[in-house]
Design an enzyme around this catalytic site. Structure first.
Site, PDB file in Angstrom:
ATOM      1  N   LYS A  52      17.669   5.966   2.955  1.00 25.57           N
ATOM      2  CA  LYS A  52      17.097   6.011   4.306  1.00 25.57           C
ATOM      3  C   LYS A  52      18.203   5.883   5.356  1.00 25.57           C
ATOM      4  O   LYS A  52      18.267   6.630   6.330  1.00 25.57           O
ATOM      5  CB  LYS A  52      16.070   4.884   4.484  1.00 25.57           C
ATOM      6  CG  LYS A  52      14.789   5.069   3.692  1.00 25.57           C
ATOM      7  CD  LYS A  52      14.022   6.319   4.142  1.00 25.57           C
ATOM      8  CE  LYS A  52      12.707   6.474   3.395  1.00 25.57           C
ATOM      9  NZ  LYS A  52      12.017   7.735   3.726  1.00 25.57           N
TER      10      LYS A  52
ATOM     11  N   SER B 220      12.557   3.397   7.445  1.00 24.25           N
ATOM     12  CA  SER B 220      11.902   2.167   6.985  1.00 24.25           C
ATOM     13  C   SER B 220      12.623   0.940   7.509  1.00 24.25           C
ATOM     14  O   SER B 220      13.844   0.955   7.680  1.00 24.25           O
ATOM     15  CB  SER B 220      11.922   2.154   5.446  1.00 24.25           C
ATOM     16  OG  SER B 220      11.602   0.878   4.948  1.00 24.25           O
TER      17      SER B 220
ATOM     18  N   TYR C 263      17.292   2.824  -2.599  1.00 27.36           N
ATOM     19  CA  TYR C 263      16.232   3.425  -1.766  1.00 27.36           C
ATOM     20  C   TYR C 263      16.586   3.221  -0.293  1.00 27.36           C
ATOM     21  O   TYR C 263      16.619   4.178   0.493  1.00 27.36           O
ATOM     22  CB  TYR C 263      14.864   2.792  -2.073  1.00 27.36           C
ATOM     23  CG  TYR C 263      13.870   3.017  -0.969  1.00 27.36           C
ATOM     24  CD1 TYR C 263      13.566   2.005  -0.069  1.00 27.36           C
ATOM     25  CD2 TYR C 263      13.295   4.266  -0.791  1.00 27.36           C
ATOM     26  CE1 TYR C 263      12.693   2.222   0.978  1.00 27.36           C
ATOM     27  CE2 TYR C 263      12.413   4.501   0.249  1.00 27.36           C
ATOM     28  CZ  TYR C 263      12.119   3.466   1.139  1.00 27.36           C
ATOM     29  OH  TYR C 263      11.263   3.703   2.185  1.00 27.36           O
TER      30      TYR C 263
HETATM   31  C1  WQD Z   1       5.382  -7.759   0.766  1.00 23.90           C
HETATM   32  C2  WQD Z   1       5.367  -9.261   0.481  1.00 23.90           C
HETATM   33  C3  WQD Z   1       6.587  -9.878  -1.489  1.00 23.90           C
HETATM   34  C4  WQD Z   1       3.905  -7.813  -4.299  1.00 23.90           C
HETATM   35  C5  WQD Z   1       8.603  -2.687   0.590  1.00 23.90           C
HETATM   36  C6  WQD Z   1       9.828  -1.825   0.720  1.00 23.90           C
HETATM   37  C7  WQD Z   1       9.845  -1.166   2.069  1.00 23.90           C
HETATM   38  C8  WQD Z   1       8.548  -0.425   2.285  1.00 23.90           C
HETATM   39  C9  WQD Z   1       7.368  -1.374   2.138  1.00 23.90           C
HETATM   40  C10 WQD Z   1       8.852   1.874   1.700  1.00 23.90           C
HETATM   41  C11 WQD Z   1       6.706  -9.799   0.024  1.00 23.90           C
HETATM   42  C12 WQD Z   1       5.112 -10.173  -1.656  1.00 23.90           C
HETATM   43  C13 WQD Z   1       4.492  -8.304  -3.152  1.00 23.90           C
HETATM   44  C14 WQD Z   1       3.339  -8.719  -5.234  1.00 23.90           C
HETATM   45  C15 WQD Z   1       3.984 -10.544  -3.821  1.00 23.90           C
HETATM   46  N1  WQD Z   1       8.432   0.647   1.361  1.00 23.90           N
HETATM   47  N2  WQD Z   1       4.521  -9.641  -2.910  1.00 23.90           N
HETATM   48  N3  WQD Z   1       3.396 -10.059  -4.950  1.00 23.90           N
HETATM   49  O1  WQD Z   1       8.944  -5.679  -0.027  1.00 23.90           O
HETATM   50  O2  WQD Z   1       8.164  -5.979   2.386  1.00 23.90           O
HETATM   51  O3  WQD Z   1       8.663  -3.706   1.542  1.00 23.90           O
HETATM   52  O4  WQD Z   1       7.440  -1.928   0.827  1.00 23.90           O
HETATM   53  O5  WQD Z   1       9.272   2.250   2.767  1.00 23.90           O
HETATM   54  O6  WQD Z   1      10.921  -0.274   2.111  1.00 23.90           O
HETATM   55  O7  WQD Z   1      10.964  -2.657   0.628  1.00 23.90           O
HETATM   56  O8  WQD Z   1       6.636  -4.915   0.729  1.00 23.90           O
HETATM   57  O9  WQD Z   1       4.431  -5.093  -0.290  1.00 23.90           O
HETATM   58  O10 WQD Z   1       6.469  -5.117  -1.810  1.00 23.90           O
HETATM   59  O11 WQD Z   1       5.961  -7.102  -0.381  1.00 23.90           O
HETATM   60  O12 WQD Z   1       4.031 -11.782  -3.602  1.00 23.90           O
HETATM   61  O13 WQD Z   1       2.785  -8.337  -6.312  1.00 23.90           O
HETATM   62  O14 WQD Z   1       4.462  -9.505  -0.597  1.00 23.90           O
HETATM   63  O15 WQD Z   1       7.382 -10.930  -2.048  1.00 23.90           O
HETATM   64  O16 WQD Z   1       6.851 -11.110   0.553  1.00 23.90           O
HETATM   65  P1  WQD Z   1       8.169  -5.180   1.138  1.00 23.90           P
HETATM   66  P2  WQD Z   1       5.839  -5.504  -0.515  1.00 23.90           P
END
Ligand code: WQD
Length: 338
Positions: free
Chosen positions: A151, A123, A147
């Protein structure tokens, strides 16, 4: 035969589709702790192919040995593992046991049966807080949660394994943000409980299952202040696995690839794209930043393009339209009525 661990999961399902389309003979091992067997039936429906399925946990060594003795496994695509950043902070031992110990058992059994080709699901989280974007595979790595540490540790274990025995063929794929669904609308992301990730949450708001989206901060140094990520269509991601597998099976080696589009989209840009794809409004409220979030994270995918002959083709509109088709036809994922 190719063994996919965690193949009943969101990304695993889409990998199974593309492997069957490519003519591979496949088996899936999955403990169904965060997935449903129904999804594999749908993969068979989509492709007309057959999946040999084992409902087992990778920690059950004898069950794994039985699979390897029953089939001629040529390679393993290792997807199985827990993947919630939030949960990993409150349940570190569960994460280390399920992600690390399970991988050690898998690698030991692979060695026992002289199966030394593995594609590992890693990831972009291993890049921690990148100094700048776009990110190449030689960027410094660090983990900022259990997590991410699992990885990174598995990547290091695989590197040490390669250094000890160069007969191994190891391909480490660092996913950016996989979203979307198969264009058929039959399979897609179906998270248990409240989604941590943006896209599944947006879809639930559009469906009216949640009142509004919480946008975690709009004071980042980005195009509109909200977080920017490299969203990649899950089918493009799956095709990247097929390319990596084809190459890994041609000979030994140890390679790391970014699987991303190379383009970043902000939270609000994704919300707008989803609203136009679904015709539904997605109300939102901006609150403070989420602990551990970075402002921007997107890939330089040129190594995969050059070495694997792979490039993400689908647009953010495809990702939103395919997600909407899946969710609007399956408002409760595979769990009917729940
Ligand atoms: C994306 C953007 C949030 C939810 C994570 C893991 C990564 C991978 C993918 C496993 C950010 C914003 C999110 C919400 C929001 N998982 N957001 N409101 O954090 O980039 O990555 O998922 O492999 O390892 O870290 O993805 O979708 O959680 O967030 O504003 O309810 O959306 O702040 O900017 P992220 P995400």
């Amino acid at each position: 035969m190719i063994l996919i661990t965690g193949g009943a999961g969101f990304i695993g399902n889409h990998i199974c589709v593309e492997l069957l389309n490519e003519g591979y003979d496949i088996a899936v091992i999955d403990n169904l702790s965060n997935s449903r067997k129904e999804s594999l039936a749908r993969v068979e429906e989509i492709t007309g192919g057959t999946i040999t399925f084992y409902e087992n946990d990778l920690l059950d060594r004898s069950a794994l040995e039985e699979i390897f003795s029953k089939h001629t496994i040529e390679a393993v695509i290792h997807m199985a593992g827990l993947k919630s950043v939030n949960d990993s902070v409150s349940l570190p031992l569960t994460y280390y046991k399920n992600n690390l110990t399970a991988t050690f058992v898998l690698l030991e059994v692979m060695t026992e049966f002289n199966v030394k080709t593995i594609i590992f699901s890693s990831s972009a989280t291993v890049y921690g807080k990148p100094a700048f974007n776009p990110i190449t595979e030689d960027f410094p790595v660090s983990a900022i949660n259990p997590y991410g540490r699992t990885k990174l540790m598995i990547e290091e274990v695989l590197a040490d394994l390669w250094n000890a025995d160069s007969e191994w063929s190891i391909s480490i794929l660092r996913y950016f943000n996989p979203i979307g669904a198969h264009p058929s609308g039959k399979i897609g992301e179906s998270p248990n409980g409240t989604p941590n990730n943006l896209m599944p949450y947006v879809a639930k708001v559009a469906l009216g299952q949640y009142e509004k989206l919480t946008v975690y901060g709009d004071d980042y140094p980005t195009v509109d202040g909200t977080g920017v990520r490299d969203y990649i269509h899950v089918t493009d991601l799956a095709l990247g696995h097929v390319k990596a597998l084809d190459k890994a099976m041609q000979g030994s080696g140890h390679e790391i690839y970014n699987l991303g589009t190379g383009e970043g989209y902000s939270v609000l840009q994704l919300v707008r794209a989803f609203e136009s794809a679904s015709g539904r409004s997605v109300p939102y409220e901006v609150t403070g930043r989420r602990e551990g979030d970075v402002a921007s994270c997107y890939a330089n995918p040129s190594k995969a393009e050059e070495k694997l002959g792979w490039k993400a083709e689908k647009s953010i509109t495809d990702m939103c339209e395919d997600t909407w088709r899946w969710r609007s036809h399956n408002p409760y994922g595979y769990a009917s009525g729940k």
